[in-house]
Design a protein around this motif. Structure first.
Motif, mmCIF file in Angstrom:
data_model
loop_
_atom_site.group_PDB
_atom_site.id
_atom_site.type_symbol
_atom_site.label_atom_id
_atom_site.label_comp_id
_atom_site.label_asym_id
_atom_site.label_seq_id
_atom_site.Cartn_x
_atom_site.Cartn_y
_atom_site.Cartn_z
ATOM 1 N N CYS A 80 0.834 -1.217 0.000
ATOM 2 C CA CYS A 80 0.000 0.000 0.000
ATOM 3 C C CYS A 80 0.858 1.253 0.000
ATOM 4 O O CYS A 80 0.587 2.201 -0.736
ATOM 5 C CB CYS A 80 -0.909 0.037 1.225
ATOM 6 S SG CYS A 80 -2.224 -1.156 1.129
ATOM 7 N N ASN A 83 2.497 1.678 -3.444
ATOM 8 C CA ASN A 83 1.509 2.015 -4.482
ATOM 9 C C ASN A 83 0.968 3.435 -4.313
ATOM 10 O O ASN A 83 0.612 4.083 -5.291
ATOM 11 C CB ASN A 83 0.356 1.013 -4.491
ATOM 12 C CG ASN A 83 0.721 -0.247 -5.253
ATOM 13 O OD1 ASN A 83 1.573 -0.222 -6.144
ATOM 14 N ND2 ASN A 83 0.087 -1.358 -4.909
ATOM 15 N N VAL A 91 2.887 -0.812 -10.678
ATOM 16 C CA VAL A 91 2.053 -1.255 -9.551
ATOM 17 C C VAL A 91 2.764 -2.385 -8.815
ATOM 18 O O VAL A 91 3.375 -3.270 -9.429
ATOM 19 C CB VAL A 91 0.631 -1.666 -10.009
ATOM 20 C CG1 VAL A 91 0.630 -2.949 -10.814
ATOM 21 C CG2 VAL A 91 -0.306 -1.801 -8.809
ATOM 22 N N LYS A 93 2.441 -5.673 -6.714
ATOM 23 C CA LYS A 93 1.400 -6.690 -6.646
ATOM 24 C C LYS A 93 1.590 -7.649 -5.477
ATOM 25 O O LYS A 93 0.631 -8.056 -4.846
ATOM 26 C CB LYS A 93 1.395 -7.490 -7.956
ATOM 27 C CG LYS A 93 1.017 -6.637 -9.152
ATOM 28 C CD LYS A 93 1.353 -7.316 -10.476
ATOM 29 C CE LYS A 93 0.355 -8.374 -10.842
ATOM 30 N NZ LYS A 93 0.630 -8.935 -12.194
ATOM 31 N N PHE B 122 -5.776 -1.578 -6.677
ATOM 32 C CA PHE B 122 -4.807 -0.634 -7.212
ATOM 33 C C PHE B 122 -4.984 -0.561 -8.726
ATOM 34 O O PHE B 122 -5.366 -1.536 -9.363
ATOM 35 C CB PHE B 122 -3.381 -1.069 -6.881
ATOM 36 C CG PHE B 122 -3.133 -1.225 -5.410
ATOM 37 C CD1 PHE B 122 -3.182 -0.118 -4.569
ATOM 38 C CD2 PHE B 122 -2.885 -2.472 -4.846
ATOM 39 C CE1 PHE B 122 -2.972 -0.245 -3.204
ATOM 40 C CE2 PHE B 122 -2.665 -2.608 -3.482
ATOM 41 C CZ PHE B 122 -2.714 -1.503 -2.657
#
Lengths: 261, 261
Positions: A80, A83, A91, A93, B122
């Motif tokens: 988090c 991102n 991004v 993952k 996201f």
């Protein structure tokens, strides 16, 4: 005391000058390192990647590691945090904390690259950054047949661009697949190999497309491999079609180990 | 003596400031007009579009017309000529020569817009320019149910952003569909209407998403329509998810004319 994080990232490569940091260029490594520097209020953290994708090349499953110097952050929160700080073309993952003897590059057992080629006559605006373009009739069966000759352990010197620093060019190709997607009018190439040389996938794709188009004989691959001569293949498929799809840190599974015949 | 060409084009809207020409801005209309000027060695040709897509909005089936002043060019050659001169984010797909009483805007009988929403937590880097983003749990059945209330002929004032110049806001909604694509974790909205008001699709999508999320009652649409009050809906879904999918120049086919229940 630092904590080593292994993270899986995806990125749209079209606005990056490749993975590796370069002065005055926007790179994936540089962008992630800048975010980590911000998180740690100014500490320089080096990000290692499983491999260096070139400018314009994408990743769905690139893997990185870095040593985080501050208080350990739970993996879900690390995802988090990063991102929320990164631009939208990267991004994060997956994340796990690993032992310090894990290394994204040296611990990798294999890599999976995928390449998309559009056969449309004109470039589809929505694919221009995400496929190669080859507006010619190709014989898919010839390409399937020729691709099988890549399987196994070979010296892939003929398929490596100059500029790579690695001397030993022997690699094991575990899996190749060539498929036509009729709906999107695309060819999808998959390659799983113990490791890839500089520009190797793009040179392999260019060679297979030449075979599909009839510009090379269908049995040309063994000959080209044998010559160990980069001059045998002059074409390199565009960066835009190439995706680093997955990196294996366990042995490449049996289902992806094809026999040569 | 000029020749009127009707052409179907697709474009990736993310690097355009919308369809309509504006000074010092890169627009679809401006880009096509510049190519035609080059083709005709300096003549100013006005390009009319079936509608003005906003900045960041895409088209798979936008239709344009223009009057070509030089020697008539066969449609297939016109497509090649324009595609060879235009940047890769626009592509010319179809071309026909039409009578001078054909007008892309006035002759249109209906339009089809599609909207993609990603429900991922996201933003997927490969979707950031091509979907809206709504990282919340939504009840797809509620949205399907509510969407049905849009069918039929209504005054859509409540769903029109200010800024439109059109007084009469009565339109006929022929078809709506809300579908979840489990594989891509996206919701796809389709709307076929006799005509759309300014920002109408994006406001409709925002309203349906609020219903799906439980922020509005499932039967709220008839009430909002009735109020004829734009203040009833404050949200507008992002431009990135919106695609002008098709323009109808014949009556909207029966299969796309849904009954309200």
């Amino acid at each position: 005391m630092t904590t080593r994080y292994k993270m899986t990232i995806a990125y749209d490569g079209h606005l990056f000058h490749g993975f590796q940091s370069q002065p005055h260029q926007r790179t994936v490594q540089g962008t992630v390192e800048a975010a980590l520097k911000k998180m740690t209020k100014g500490k320089n953290i080096i990000v290692e990647g499983s491999g260096r994708t070139d400018a314009g090349v994408h990743a769905l499953g690139q893997v990185i590691h870095f040593d985080y110097p501050d208080k350990e952050i739970p993996p879900a929160r690390m995802i988090c945090a990063l991102n929320s700080m990164l631009p939208l073309d990267i991004v994060f993952k997956e994340c796990e904390i690993v032992n310090s003897d894990f290394h994204v590059r040296y611990s990798a057992k294999g890599k999976w690259y995928r390449y998309y080629v559009s056969l449309d006559r004109f470039v589809d605006p929505f694919k221009r950054f995400y496929t190669g373009h080859y507006p010619y009739p190709v014989d898919i069966d010839k390409m399937k047949m020729a691709a099988r000759d890549l399987l196994g352990t070979h010296d892939f010197t003929s398929f490596a661009a100059s500029g790579g620093q690695i001397k030993n060019k022997v690699r094991t190709m575990y899996y190749v697949n060539v498929a036509k997607n009729e709906q999107s009018n695309e060819i999808v190439f998959d390659f799983i190999c113990s490791g890839f040389l500089y520009n190797m996938v793009r040179i392999l794709v260019a060679t297979l497309l030449e075979i599909g188009r009839g510009k090379r004989p269908v049995d040309d691959i063994p000959r080209v491999i044998m010559t160990k001569d980069r001059e045998q293949v002059r074409e390199t498929a565009q960066a835009s079609g190439l995706f680093l799809y997955h990196v294996f840190y366990e042995d490449v599974p049996e289902k992806y180990r094809l026999d040569r015949e």
